[in-house]
Design a protein around this motif. Sequence first.
Motif, PDB file in Angstrom:
ATOM      1  N   GLY A 124       0.822  -1.201   0.000  1.00  0.00           N
ATOM      2  CA  GLY A 124       0.000   0.000   0.000  1.00  0.00           C
ATOM      3  C   GLY A 124       0.857   1.252   0.000  1.00  0.00           C
ATOM      4  N   ALA A 125       1.928   1.233   0.796  1.00  0.00           N
ATOM      5  CA  ALA A 125       2.854   2.378   0.812  1.00  0.00           C
ATOM      6  C   ALA A 125       3.509   2.560  -0.550  1.00  0.00           C
ATOM      7  N   MET A 126       3.877   1.465  -1.202  1.00  0.00           N
ATOM      8  CA  MET A 126       4.477   1.564  -2.526  1.00  0.00           C
ATOM      9  C   MET A 126       3.536   2.222  -3.516  1.00  0.00           C
ATOM     10  N   SER A 127       2.254   1.931  -3.411  1.00  0.00           N
ATOM     11  CA  SER A 127       1.280   2.530  -4.324  1.00  0.00           C
ATOM     12  C   SER A 127       1.171   4.035  -4.112  1.00  0.00           C
ATOM     13  N   VAL A 128       1.158   4.446  -2.844  1.00  0.00           N
ATOM     14  CA  VAL A 128       1.102   5.880  -2.548  1.00  0.00           C
ATOM     15  C   VAL A 128       2.360   6.582  -3.055  1.00  0.00           C
ATOM     16  N   ILE A 129       3.522   5.966  -2.792  1.00  0.00           N
ATOM     17  CA  ILE A 129       4.784   6.585  -3.190  1.00  0.00           C
ATOM     18  C   ILE A 129       4.927   6.603  -4.711  1.00  0.00           C
ATOM     19  N   ALA A 130       4.348   5.619  -5.401  1.00  0.00           N
ATOM     20  CA  ALA A 130       4.406   5.606  -6.864  1.00  0.00           C
ATOM     21  C   ALA A 130       3.776   6.867  -7.448  1.00  0.00           C
ATOM     22  N   VAL A 131       2.681   7.314  -6.832  1.00  0.00           N
ATOM     23  CA  VAL A 131       2.012   8.538  -7.311  1.00  0.00           C
ATOM     24  C   VAL A 131       2.901   9.749  -7.078  1.00  0.00           C
ATOM     25  N   ASN A 132       3.453   9.862  -5.872  1.00  0.00           N
ATOM     26  CA  ASN A 132       4.310  11.001  -5.555  1.00  0.00           C
ATOM     27  C   ASN A 132       5.561  11.018  -6.421  1.00  0.00           C
ATOM     28  N   SER A 133       6.186   9.851  -6.600  1.00  0.00           N
ATOM     29  CA  SER A 133       7.408   9.793  -7.396  1.00  0.00           C
ATOM     30  C   SER A 133       7.127  10.076  -8.865  1.00  0.00           C
ATOM     31  N   TRP A 134       5.952   9.662  -9.350  1.00  0.00           N
ATOM     32  CA  TRP A 134       5.606   9.947 -10.747  1.00  0.00           C
ATOM     33  C   TRP A 134       5.463  11.448 -10.968  1.00  0.00           C
ATOM     34  N   MET A 135       4.938  12.168  -9.973  1.00  0.00           N
ATOM     35  CA  MET A 135       4.841  13.624 -10.106  1.00  0.00           C
ATOM     36  C   MET A 135       6.228  14.260 -10.185  1.00  0.00           C
ATOM     37  N   ASN A 136       7.222  13.625  -9.539  1.00  0.00           N
ATOM     38  CA  ASN A 136       8.586  14.143  -9.596  1.00  0.00           C
ATOM     39  C   ASN A 136       9.294  13.751 -10.885  1.00  0.00           C
ATOM     40  N   GLN A 137       9.072  12.520 -11.331  1.00  0.00           N
ATOM     41  CA  GLN A 137       9.714  12.013 -12.545  1.00  0.00           C
ATOM     42  C   GLN A 137       8.684  11.301 -13.413  1.00  0.00           C
ATOM     43  N   PRO A 138       7.832  12.032 -14.132  1.00  0.00           N
ATOM     44  CA  PRO A 138       6.800  11.389 -14.969  1.00  0.00           C
ATOM     45  C   PRO A 138       7.432  10.470 -16.003  1.00  0.00           C
ATOM     46  N   GLY A 139       6.808   9.331 -16.204  1.00  0.00           N
ATOM     47  CA  GLY A 139       7.302   8.389 -17.198  1.00  0.00           C
ATOM     48  C   GLY A 139       6.262   7.333 -17.488  1.00  0.00           C
ATOM     49  N   GLY A 140       6.568   6.463 -18.433  1.00  0.00           N
ATOM     50  CA  GLY A 140       5.656   5.373 -18.751  1.00  0.00           C
ATOM     51  C   GLY A 140       4.559   5.742 -19.727  1.00  0.00           C
ATOM     52  N   PHE A 141       4.716   6.840 -20.452  1.00  0.00           N
ATOM     53  CA  PHE A 141       3.695   7.215 -21.429  1.00  0.00           C
ATOM     54  C   PHE A 141       4.367   7.906 -22.609  1.00  0.00           C
ATOM     55  N   THR A 142       3.665   7.918 -23.723  1.00  0.00           N
ATOM     56  CA  THR A 142       4.133   8.600 -24.928  1.00  0.00           C
ATOM     57  C   THR A 142       3.106   9.640 -25.317  1.00  0.00           C
ATOM     58  N   ALA A 143       3.572  10.859 -25.531  1.00  0.00           N
ATOM     59  CA  ALA A 143       2.674  11.953 -25.907  1.00  0.00           C
ATOM     60  C   ALA A 143       2.969  12.392 -27.327  1.00  0.00           C
ATOM     61  N   SER A 144       1.908  12.693 -28.062  1.00  0.00           N
ATOM     62  CA  SER A 144       2.045  13.162 -29.442  1.00  0.00           C
ATOM     63  C   SER A 144       0.931  14.169 -29.721  1.00  0.00           C
ATOM     64  N   GLY A 145       1.325  15.358 -30.132  1.00  0.00           N
ATOM     65  CA  GLY A 145       0.340  16.382 -30.440  1.00  0.00           C
ATOM     66  C   GLY A 145      -0.494  16.800 -29.237  1.00  0.00           C
ATOM     67  N   GLY A 146       0.128  16.742 -28.075  1.00  0.00           N
ATOM     68  CA  GLY A 146      -0.601  17.135 -26.870  1.00  0.00           C
ATOM     69  C   GLY A 146      -1.520  16.071 -26.325  1.00  0.00           C
ATOM     70  N   ARG A 147      -1.481  14.858 -26.883  1.00  0.00           N
ATOM     71  CA  ARG A 147      -2.337  13.767 -26.429  1.00  0.00           C
ATOM     72  C   ARG A 147      -1.476  12.557 -26.058  1.00  0.00           C
ATOM     73  N   ILE A 148      -1.905  11.810 -25.049  1.00  0.00           N
ATOM     74  CA  ILE A 148      -1.199  10.591 -24.648  1.00  0.00           C
ATOM     75  C   ILE A 148      -1.623   9.464 -25.583  1.00  0.00           C
ATOM     76  N   THR A 149      -0.640   8.861 -26.263  1.00  0.00           N
ATOM     77  CA  THR A 149      -0.938   7.840 -27.269  1.00  0.00           C
ATOM     78  C   THR A 149      -0.703   6.420 -26.769  1.00  0.00           C
ATOM     79  N   SER A 150       0.149   6.249 -25.759  1.00  0.00           N
ATOM     80  CA  SER A 150       0.389   4.898 -25.231  1.00  0.00           C
ATOM     81  C   SER A 150       0.830   5.014 -23.777  1.00  0.00           C
ATOM     82  N   ILE A 151       0.550   3.959 -23.014  1.00  0.00           N
ATOM     83  CA  ILE A 151       0.886   3.937 -21.592  1.00  0.00           C
ATOM     84  C   ILE A 151       1.490   2.584 -21.241  1.00  0.00           C
ATOM     85  N   ASP A 152       2.558   2.610 -20.464  1.00  0.00           N
ATOM     86  CA  ASP A 152       3.146   1.403 -19.906  1.00  0.00           C
ATOM     87  C   ASP A 152       2.946   1.453 -18.392  1.00  0.00           C
TER      88      ASP A 152
END
Length: 269
Positions: A69-97
């Motif tokens: 549960g703590a890992m899930s909470v920290i995943a959100v906070n860390s993603w705000m610091n280092q966003p990743g796992g997605f591809t953006a094109s033309g201002g839209r998210i086209t794929s997500i990992d």
Amino acid sequence: MRGLGLKDGLIAAAKADFISLSAFEVGLISWIAFVLFPAPHHLMPSWRRLPGWAHFWTGVPIAVSGIFGAMSVIAVNSWMNQPGGFTASGGRITSIDPWQVYFNHAALYEMPHMILAAYMVTGFLVAGVYAAGIWRGRRDRYHYTGFALGFVPAAVLTPFQIFVGDTAARAIASDQPVKFASMEYVAHTGRQVPEWLGGVYINGHIYGGLRIPYMDSLLVGFGPGTKVTGWDSVPAAGRPPVVWLIHLCFDAMVGLGFLLPLAGLWVLY
């Protein structure tokens, strides 16, 4: 907390950190209480009906679920610091990992840092209850055992936390250089950058701080010639508004972290 003023941002950050840390610690304390401390049989009948180790293992899922549960909470906070796992094109998210979103770059050091901190705080809090009893003269086996069960794991984890924290700070210097510059009072990009312990930064001057030559460069890259990025690398609008608050909070955290091993050595002595 982008887009918020100083006051609202501090309140929102404090709420998020307090809620996530408290929820995890309440779970840990509940598990410790369930497993280790006797209760009236009508409130906890398992003490009467289960062998000791069976009773212990029934509490393990609580700790395991708390960690995930703590890992899930920290995943959100860390993603705000280092966003990743997605591809953006033309201002839209086209794929997500999803795996890269969850285990983003910052999560690799934020997760162990937070979980170790939660176990340390919980251990020292539990030890503090029994230390107060010992201080009041209750010098029996029950109180010494309760103190040791909380204090020893927390003290043992402290050196590991210092190592993880050092790794995290070095990663922040690379990935979020302006944040690191605010933490360490690095106004201008350069080499042979000193470390400041304490002090208040006002209008380009540091008052009341202890200056250690070259130390910041040594901590970042293990050499005095290491280049450290200052907050002058971004426009004024992109810099934190109150750097002395960030710096003093960071110094307080690091200082307390280094005091805890001394407390462990004192108890051993």
